[in-house]
Structures are given as structure tokens and as C-alpha cells.
Design an enzyme around this catalytic site. Sequence first.
Site, PDB file in Angstrom:
ATOM      1  N   HIS A 142       0.818  -1.216   0.000  1.00 31.10           N
ATOM      2  CA  HIS A 142       0.000   0.000   0.000  1.00 31.10           C
ATOM      3  C   HIS A 142       0.852   1.267   0.000  1.00 31.10           C
ATOM      4  O   HIS A 142       0.400   2.311  -0.457  1.00 31.10           O
ATOM      5  CB  HIS A 142      -0.985  -0.021   1.175  1.00 31.10           C
ATOM      6  CG  HIS A 142      -2.093  -1.000   0.967  1.00 31.10           C
ATOM      7  ND1 HIS A 142      -2.073  -2.270   1.486  1.00 31.10           N
ATOM      8  CD2 HIS A 142      -3.246  -0.903   0.278  1.00 31.10           C
ATOM      9  CE1 HIS A 142      -3.170  -2.909   1.126  1.00 31.10           C
ATOM     10  NE2 HIS A 142      -3.908  -2.100   0.384  1.00 31.10           N
ATOM     11  N   HIS A 182      -2.268  -5.722  -6.365  1.00 29.51           N
ATOM     12  CA  HIS A 182      -2.460  -6.935  -5.586  1.00 29.51           C
ATOM     13  C   HIS A 182      -3.924  -7.381  -5.620  1.00 29.51           C
ATOM     14  O   HIS A 182      -4.815  -6.608  -5.944  1.00 29.51           O
ATOM     15  CB  HIS A 182      -1.989  -6.736  -4.133  1.00 29.51           C
ATOM     16  CG  HIS A 182      -2.691  -5.629  -3.416  1.00 29.51           C
ATOM     17  ND1 HIS A 182      -2.350  -4.290  -3.566  1.00 29.51           N
ATOM     18  CD2 HIS A 182      -3.739  -5.651  -2.550  1.00 29.51           C
ATOM     19  CE1 HIS A 182      -3.145  -3.553  -2.813  1.00 29.51           C
ATOM     20  NE2 HIS A 182      -4.002  -4.353  -2.190  1.00 29.51           N
ATOM     21  N   CYS A 220     -14.786  -6.259   2.580  1.00 29.72           N
ATOM     22  CA  CYS A 220     -13.731  -6.360   1.577  1.00 29.72           C
ATOM     23  C   CYS A 220     -12.417  -6.658   2.287  1.00 29.72           C
ATOM     24  O   CYS A 220     -12.253  -6.364   3.468  1.00 29.72           O
ATOM     25  CB  CYS A 220     -13.630  -5.094   0.739  1.00 29.72           C
ATOM     26  SG  CYS A 220     -13.521  -3.583   1.688  1.00 29.72           S
ATOM     27  N   HIS A 280      -8.316  -8.954   1.507  1.00 28.10           N
ATOM     28  CA  HIS A 280      -7.341  -9.614   0.642  1.00 28.10           C
ATOM     29  C   HIS A 280      -7.273 -11.092   1.005  1.00 28.10           C
ATOM     30  O   HIS A 280      -7.270 -11.418   2.195  1.00 28.10           O
ATOM     31  CB  HIS A 280      -5.951  -9.015   0.855  1.00 28.10           C
ATOM     32  CG  HIS A 280      -5.915  -7.536   0.788  1.00 28.10           C
ATOM     33  ND1 HIS A 280      -6.048  -6.743   1.910  1.00 28.10           N
ATOM     34  CD2 HIS A 280      -5.775  -6.692  -0.256  1.00 28.10           C
ATOM     35  CE1 HIS A 280      -5.991  -5.469   1.544  1.00 28.10           C
ATOM     36  NE2 HIS A 280      -5.827  -5.415   0.247  1.00 28.10           N
ATOM     37  N   GLU A 325     -15.846 -10.061   9.711  1.00 29.39           N
ATOM     38  CA  GLU A 325     -16.219  -8.643   9.796  1.00 29.39           C
ATOM     39  C   GLU A 325     -17.676  -8.443  10.187  1.00 29.39           C
ATOM     40  O   GLU A 325     -17.989  -7.584  11.006  1.00 29.39           O
ATOM     41  CB  GLU A 325     -15.968  -7.929   8.460  1.00 29.39           C
ATOM     42  CG  GLU A 325     -14.511  -7.713   8.154  1.00 29.39           C
ATOM     43  CD  GLU A 325     -14.290  -6.867   6.903  1.00 29.39           C
ATOM     44  OE1 GLU A 325     -15.181  -6.061   6.536  1.00 29.39           O
ATOM     45  OE2 GLU A 325     -13.219  -7.010   6.296  1.00 29.39           O
ATOM     46  N   GLU A 369      -3.998   2.458  -2.886  1.00 25.83           N
ATOM     47  CA  GLU A 369      -4.741   1.232  -3.170  1.00 25.83           C
ATOM     48  C   GLU A 369      -4.586   0.975  -4.659  1.00 25.83           C
ATOM     49  O   GLU A 369      -4.973   1.805  -5.473  1.00 25.83           O
ATOM     50  CB  GLU A 369      -6.224   1.394  -2.876  1.00 25.83           C
ATOM     51  CG  GLU A 369      -6.717   1.030  -1.540  1.00 25.83           C
ATOM     52  CD  GLU A 369      -6.618  -0.413  -1.097  1.00 25.83           C
ATOM     53  OE1 GLU A 369      -5.767  -1.187  -1.565  1.00 25.83           O
ATOM     54  OE2 GLU A 369      -7.388  -0.754  -0.219  1.00 25.83           O
ATOM     55  N   GLU A 414      -5.607  -2.258  -6.729  1.00 29.56           N
ATOM     56  CA  GLU A 414      -6.162  -3.579  -6.524  1.00 29.56           C
ATOM     57  C   GLU A 414      -6.796  -4.177  -7.770  1.00 29.56           C
ATOM     58  O   GLU A 414      -7.423  -3.486  -8.561  1.00 29.56           O
ATOM     59  CB  GLU A 414      -7.217  -3.548  -5.404  1.00 29.56           C
ATOM     60  CG  GLU A 414      -6.617  -3.235  -4.057  1.00 29.56           C
ATOM     61  CD  GLU A 414      -7.577  -3.382  -2.909  1.00 29.56           C
ATOM     62  OE1 GLU A 414      -7.090  -3.612  -1.795  1.00 29.56           O
ATOM     63  OE2 GLU A 414      -8.810  -3.276  -3.111  1.00 29.56           O
TER      64      GLU A 414
END
Length: 173
Positions: free
Chosen positions: A24, A30, A65, A67, A85, A110, A112
Site C-alpha cells: 500500500h 495486488h 472487503c 485480501h 467482519e 490502493e 487492486e
Amino acid sequence: MKESVMLVDPAGQMTGTMDKMAAHRLGALHRAFSVFIFNTCGELLLQQRALNKYHSAGQWTNTCCSHPRLGETTKDAAHRRLMEEMGLACDLEEFFHFTYRHEFKNGLIEHEFDHVFIGFSDQVPEPDTAEVAAFKYMEPDLLALELTSRPRDYSVWLSICLDRVLCTIKQNY
């Protein structure tokens, strides 16, 4: 414990791994995922990101959201994070992916390759307060208006992909 992310090329093929915060700081592309849960009334479950998040703190965003971990499928990661979460479990289906890059005022970036999962549930969320400050259900047309009139209240990636999510819902359900 330090977290790593999976680095990918523009086609989404894994090229390596990197410490999450390093990725980041450098803006390395990623793998990530975004989960959108709708109830039977057609409302989208939104979360307000915890105030201690490393970016987008306090902003409203999609249901969850994150990874995937090394060796974990993106779908398995989406199920894991939805439970961690929001305290929810439901069927998820991946519909599309998109790539975005955004530089935040705190210097983080970010970048992504984001897999988008959609699911349906009327289960009452039990969010982890370390991850989620609040939650609410919102009618999609009202959310679209809010994104236009109050964009700073919402995450960048939600603004980028919401129209496509709503089109996917209309085409498939």
C-alpha cells in the site's frame, strides 16, 4: 503478525507476495475482493469502516472487503472475511473483477485487482467492532444518489463498481 498480499499482473495472474503495508505504500497491484450482500427487500448491506482503519476510516462501503491469504482461494477468503467482519454466512457468487488505483492523503495507495462477490441474506449482522463502526441497509437508488451528493462519505471502490454491481443484480436476479 504481518500480513502479506498476493501481487498480480494486469491479467490477475499471481507474480509474488509482499507485506500488505509495503504494497500500500508502493502502490503494488495486488489481489483483493469486495462482497455485496442484499436482503430480500433488495437493499444493500453497507458497513461503516472502523475509525482506526489505515485508510478510508469512518467511510461507508460495501458489506465487506479484504485480501485473500497465500494459499487461500478468493472465494474462501470472501466467506472468511464476511464472517469475521459482519458475522454473516451465505452463498456467494463471483460475477466480475475490476482494477483501480487510488492515492490517499495519508500517502497510501490502493492498487487492486478486485474480485466482486454477490450474495443474499436476511440474517442480522453481528459485526466485529474492531473492523466495523456501524452497519445499515440502503436501497440501491438512494445509495447511487448519496454517492453523487456526498462522495466523501463513501469508499472510492464502492463508487467505482456500484453501477456494475447493480446492473449484474438486474441481469441475474
